[in-house]
Design an enzyme around this catalytic site. Sequence first.
Site, PDB file in Angstrom:
ATOM      1  N   SER A  61       0.838  -1.196   0.000  1.00  0.00           N
ATOM      2  CA  SER A  61       0.000   0.000   0.000  1.00  0.00           C
ATOM      3  C   SER A  61       0.877   1.251   0.000  1.00  0.00           C
ATOM      4  CB  SER A  61      -0.904   0.004   1.240  1.00  0.00           C
ATOM      5  OG  SER A  61      -1.642  -1.201   1.324  1.00  0.00           O
ATOM      6  N   GLY A  62       0.274   2.375  -0.397  1.00  0.00           N
ATOM      7  CA  GLY A  62       1.001   3.630  -0.358  1.00  0.00           C
ATOM      8  C   GLY A  62       1.255   4.214  -1.737  1.00  0.00           C
ATOM      9  N   THR A  64       4.069   4.877  -3.411  1.00  0.00           N
ATOM     10  CA  THR A  64       5.089   4.275  -4.270  1.00  0.00           C
ATOM     11  C   THR A  64       4.561   3.029  -4.972  1.00  0.00           C
ATOM     12  OG1 THR A  64       6.717   5.054  -2.659  1.00  0.00           O
ATOM     13  CG2 THR A  64       7.520   3.577  -4.357  1.00  0.00           C
ATOM     14  N   ASP A 117       6.382  -3.769  -1.359  1.00  0.00           N
ATOM     15  CA  ASP A 117       5.689  -2.798  -0.511  1.00  0.00           C
ATOM     16  C   ASP A 117       6.587  -1.588  -0.270  1.00  0.00           C
ATOM     17  OD1 ASP A 117       3.739  -1.666   1.071  1.00  0.00           O
ATOM     18  OD2 ASP A 117       3.538  -3.393   2.411  1.00  0.00           O
ATOM     19  N   GLY A 131       2.963   1.673   8.305  1.00  0.00           N
ATOM     20  CA  GLY A 131       1.658   1.901   8.898  1.00  0.00           C
ATOM     21  C   GLY A 131       1.227   3.346   8.894  1.00  0.00           C
ATOM     22  N   GLY A 132       1.999   4.207   8.225  1.00  0.00           N
ATOM     23  CA  GLY A 132       1.583   5.600   8.121  1.00  0.00           C
ATOM     24  C   GLY A 132       0.237   5.749   7.451  1.00  0.00           C
ATOM     25  N   GLU A 139      -0.535  -5.486   5.965  1.00  0.00           N
ATOM     26  CA  GLU A 139       0.770  -5.466   5.294  1.00  0.00           C
ATOM     27  C   GLU A 139       1.710  -6.495   5.902  1.00  0.00           C
ATOM     28  OE1 GLU A 139       1.026  -0.792   3.829  1.00  0.00           O
ATOM     29  OE2 GLU A 139       1.832  -1.368   5.780  1.00  0.00           O
ATOM     30  N   LYS A 157      13.253   8.287   3.008  1.00  0.00           N
ATOM     31  CA  LYS A 157      12.894   7.251   3.984  1.00  0.00           C
ATOM     32  C   LYS A 157      14.120   6.561   4.583  1.00  0.00           C
ATOM     33  CE  LYS A 157       8.834   8.304   2.598  1.00  0.00           C
ATOM     34  NZ  LYS A 157       7.948   7.403   1.892  1.00  0.00           N
TER      35      LYS A 157
END
Length: 267
Positions: A61-62, A64, A117, A131-132, A139, A157
């Site tokens: 997720s996210g 990227t 991920d 988990g942001g 995940e 990051k």
Amino acid sequence: MRNRIYSRFMLNYNVIAVSNIAKQLSRMCSNGNLVNVAKKAAAYRAVNEHVKDNQRIGIGSGSTIVFAVERLHQRVQEEQLNVTCVPTSYQARELITSHGLVLEDLDMNPVLDVVIDGADEFDDDLTLIKGGGGCLTQEKIVAASGKELIIITDGSKKSKLLGEHWKKGIPIEVIPMARVPVAQKIQAMYGGEAVLRMAKSKAGPVVTDNGNFIIDWKFEKAAKWGLVHSNIKLIPGVVETGLFVEMARCIYVGNSDGTVERIAKHD
């Protein structure tokens, strides 16, 4: 005469103000584009190097991951790859279906060949904070089901120690009724501040895909994260932590010039 001078002054002032705002917007857009260039470069290389025909792939997720699914779709179309995808969130599910990829779940594919991920931050030991976006439990379940976990990020990051750049804390998913005692116990054990994450577009707290709440623990200093994770998991009411310890095989870090750094423990 005085009114003409004042009008001319205000006109010049407004022109300068508009010019400054335009410059600020230009810088913001430029910075956003550079970050997307970095994310896309990392995602494309990871998909190119780790996705093969007849694989079962975990989709993270996210922001990227959007580029990873984009590249995966391209390869499926160009190379006629036969792959199935297992999502980690509602967002991931929508990405998979909107790109016409085959959607399955862990009931049908409990063992995945590769999981791709993102991460909110990682340190020199490849320990991750995730988990942001609120999807940490799913995940981690998907990541643990994969033979290898591949992380894709941009350079912001990357940290020597966790907390160096990511200041929002470690997400901890909790059963709603346990939010207060869990927060108090974490603070008593390790200090810092454990805060219930509040929603931005609705009244009240953020609710995860699992119907739980998230506590963001803003820790004070680096620690033995494997032990910290284990101890927090023992607190009744804790579902999962956003600490991913010794799970990532390698991390692809994209740069704004389109180059990509691959980091692995044996590198």
